[in-house]
Design a protein around this motif. Structure first.
Motif, PDB file in Angstrom:
ATOM      1  N   ASN A  15       1.021  -1.142  -0.006  1.00 44.24           N
ATOM      2  CA  ASN A  15      -0.040   0.032  -0.238  1.00 44.24           C
ATOM      3  C   ASN A  15       0.944   1.335  -0.097  1.00 44.24           C
ATOM      4  OD1 ASN A  15      -2.639  -1.035  -0.015  1.00 44.24           O
ATOM      5  ND2 ASN A  15      -2.179  -1.768   1.990  1.00 44.24           N
ATOM      6  N   PHE A  16       1.950   1.191   0.656  1.00 49.52           N
ATOM      7  CA  PHE A  16       2.922   2.423   0.728  1.00 49.52           C
ATOM      8  C   PHE A  16       3.510   2.620  -0.644  1.00 49.52           C
ATOM      9  CE2 PHE A  16       7.250   4.330   1.329  1.00 49.52           C
ATOM     10  CZ  PHE A  16       6.930   5.255   1.976  1.00 49.52           C
ATOM     11  N   TYR A  17       3.805   1.584  -1.096  1.00 49.07           N
ATOM     12  CA  TYR A  17       4.629   1.838  -2.851  1.00 49.07           C
ATOM     13  C   TYR A  17       3.388   2.106  -3.587  1.00 49.07           C
ATOM     14  CZ  TYR A  17       6.709   0.438  -7.029  1.00 49.07           C
ATOM     15  OH  TYR A  17       7.108   0.614  -8.166  1.00 49.07           O
ATOM     16  N   SER A  18       2.299   1.576  -3.307  1.00 49.91           N
ATOM     17  CA  SER A  18       1.211   2.030  -4.352  1.00 49.91           C
ATOM     18  C   SER A  18       0.858   3.568  -4.339  1.00 49.91           C
ATOM     19  CB  SER A  18      -0.120   1.130  -4.086  1.00 49.91           C
ATOM     20  OG  SER A  18      -1.054   1.743  -4.972  1.00 49.91           O
ATOM     21  N   GLY A  19       0.964   3.775  -2.927  1.00 45.92           N
ATOM     22  CA  GLY A  19       0.686   5.058  -2.452  1.00 45.92           C
ATOM     23  C   GLY A  19       1.730   6.323  -3.000  1.00 45.92           C
ATOM     24  N   TRP A  20       2.741   5.655  -3.005  1.00 47.52           N
ATOM     25  CA  TRP A  20       4.068   6.568  -3.549  1.00 47.52           C
ATOM     26  C   TRP A  20       4.139   6.688  -5.112  1.00 47.52           C
ATOM     27  CZ3 TRP A  20       7.402   9.886  -1.891  1.00 47.52           C
ATOM     28  CH2 TRP A  20       8.446  10.385  -2.754  1.00 47.52           C
ATOM     29  N   ARG A  21       3.503   5.777  -5.636  1.00 46.11           N
ATOM     30  CA  ARG A  21       3.401   5.676  -7.187  1.00 46.11           C
ATOM     31  C   ARG A  21       2.401   6.685  -7.534  1.00 46.11           C
ATOM     32  NH1 ARG A  21       3.465   0.337 -10.385  1.00 46.11           N
ATOM     33  NH2 ARG A  21       3.230   1.762 -12.094  1.00 46.11           N
ATOM     34  N   ILE A  23       1.649   9.299  -5.770  1.00 49.89           N
ATOM     35  CA  ILE A  23       2.059  10.700  -5.373  1.00 49.89           C
ATOM     36  C   ILE A  23       2.882  11.040  -6.667  1.00 49.89           C
ATOM     37  CG2 ILE A  23       3.529  12.143  -3.817  1.00 49.89           C
ATOM     38  CD1 ILE A  23       2.178  10.291  -1.642  1.00 49.89           C
ATOM     39  N   SER A  24       3.736  10.153  -7.123  1.00 52.22           N
ATOM     40  CA  SER A  24       4.986  10.639  -8.106  1.00 52.22           C
ATOM     41  C   SER A  24       4.077  10.838  -9.430  1.00 52.22           C
ATOM     42  CB  SER A  24       5.885   9.232  -8.231  1.00 52.22           C
ATOM     43  OG  SER A  24       6.629   9.039  -7.338  1.00 52.22           O
ATOM     44  N   SER A  25       3.184  10.206  -9.806  1.00 52.91           N
ATOM     45  CA  SER A  25       2.339  10.613 -10.879  1.00 52.91           C
ATOM     46  C   SER A  25       1.822  11.949 -10.756  1.00 52.91           C
ATOM     47  CB  SER A  25       1.264   9.520 -11.407  1.00 52.91           C
ATOM     48  OG  SER A  25       0.075   9.623 -10.274  1.00 52.91           O
ATOM     49  N   ILE A  26       1.092  12.481  -9.825  1.00 57.31           N
ATOM     50  CA  ILE A  26       0.630  13.766  -9.600  1.00 57.31           C
ATOM     51  C   ILE A  26       1.867  14.639  -9.594  1.00 57.31           C
ATOM     52  CG2 ILE A  26      -0.347  15.251  -7.861  1.00 57.31           C
ATOM     53  CD1 ILE A  26      -1.728  12.935  -6.762  1.00 57.31           C
ATOM     54  N   TYR A  27       2.970  14.509  -8.984  1.00 54.03           N
ATOM     55  CA  TYR A  27       4.141  15.445  -9.416  1.00 54.03           C
ATOM     56  C   TYR A  27       4.454  15.693 -10.793  1.00 54.03           C
ATOM     57  CZ  TYR A  27       5.263  16.272  -4.491  1.00 54.03           C
ATOM     58  OH  TYR A  27       5.310  16.817  -3.142  1.00 54.03           O
ATOM     59  N   LYS A  28       4.442  14.382 -11.562  1.00 55.16           N
ATOM     60  CA  LYS A  28       4.659  14.336 -12.916  1.00 55.16           C
ATOM     61  C   LYS A  28       3.680  15.600 -13.566  1.00 55.16           C
ATOM     62  CE  LYS A  28       7.602  10.256 -13.033  1.00 55.16           C
ATOM     63  NZ  LYS A  28       7.680   8.950 -13.472  1.00 55.16           N
ATOM     64  N   ASP A  34      10.375  15.429 -15.508  1.00 52.33           N
ATOM     65  CA  ASP A  34      11.712  15.550 -14.919  1.00 52.33           C
ATOM     66  C   ASP A  34      11.737  16.103 -13.654  1.00 52.33           C
ATOM     67  OD1 ASP A  34      14.498  15.350 -15.383  1.00 52.33           O
ATOM     68  OD2 ASP A  34      14.467  17.360 -15.322  1.00 52.33           O
ATOM     69  N   ILE A  35      10.679  16.331 -13.083  1.00 51.75           N
ATOM     70  CA  ILE A  35      10.736  16.793 -11.407  1.00 51.75           C
ATOM     71  C   ILE A  35      10.218  15.593 -10.597  1.00 51.75           C
ATOM     72  CG2 ILE A  35      10.170  18.640  -9.807  1.00 51.75           C
ATOM     73  CD1 ILE A  35      11.975  19.573 -11.796  1.00 51.75           C
ATOM     74  N   SER A  36      10.914  15.066  -9.902  1.00 56.89           N
ATOM     75  CA  SER A  36      10.338  13.939  -8.852  1.00 56.89           C
ATOM     76  C   SER A  36      10.226  14.693  -7.326  1.00 56.89           C
ATOM     77  CB  SER A  36      11.550  13.002  -8.850  1.00 56.89           C
ATOM     78  OG  SER A  36      12.671  13.539  -7.975  1.00 56.89           O
ATOM     79  N   PRO A  37       9.524  14.049  -6.651  1.00 57.35           N
ATOM     80  CA  PRO A  37       8.908  14.643  -5.655  1.00 57.35           C
ATOM     81  C   PRO A  37      10.368  14.942  -4.636  1.00 57.35           C
ATOM     82  CG  PRO A  37       7.802  12.797  -5.878  1.00 57.35           C
ATOM     83  CD  PRO A  37       8.531  12.522  -6.685  1.00 57.35           C
ATOM     84  N   GLN A  38      11.389  14.217  -4.898  1.00 57.37           N
ATOM     85  CA  GLN A  38      12.570  14.411  -4.168  1.00 57.37           C
ATOM     86  C   GLN A  38      13.451  15.522  -4.817  1.00 57.37           C
ATOM     87  OE1 GLN A  38      12.112  11.589  -5.620  1.00 57.37           O
ATOM     88  NE2 GLN A  38      12.432   9.834  -4.106  1.00 57.37           N
TER      89      GLN A  38
END
Length: 99
Positions: A15-21, A23-28, A34-38
């Motif tokens: 669930n954590f990994y799925s949530g992170w993916r 979140i990353s797609s929203i940032y993109k 080219d801008i990751s959450p980090q």
């Protein structure tokens, strides 16, 4: 051979990994591919007028200095940041946003 019947959606790590993916797609979508959450955290921690040391940046975004160094190197190559060394102590490295 044993058969495991795991329900992955019940595992915290899945669930954590799925949530992170997600979140990353929203940032993109918002910031570009080219801008990751980090990278966004680094950009938010720096500014155009003031320098921040690599150690301060590392502490601020809660990543070890080697990870921050790698991230800053990529961002420097993309022209997002510039890195300079201290005049008195060349071991001290400063990071600043580019125009």
């Amino acid at each position: 051979m044993m058969s495991f019947n795991l329900n992955l959606d019940r595992l915290v790590c899945f669930n954590f990994y799925s949530g992170w993916r997600d979140i990353s797609s929203i940032y993109k979508e918002v910031l570009g591919k080219d801008i990751s959450p980090q990278k966004f955290y680094v950009l938010e921690s720096c500014d155009l007028e003031n320098q921040i040391t690599m150690q301060e940046l590392s502490n601020k975004i809660e990543l070890d200095t080697s990870s921050v160094s790698t991230l800053v190197s990529r961002m420097e190559a993309s022209g997002l940041l510039k890195r300079t060394h201290g005049v008195v102590d060349r071991r001290k490295v400063f990071v600043q946003l580019t125009d």
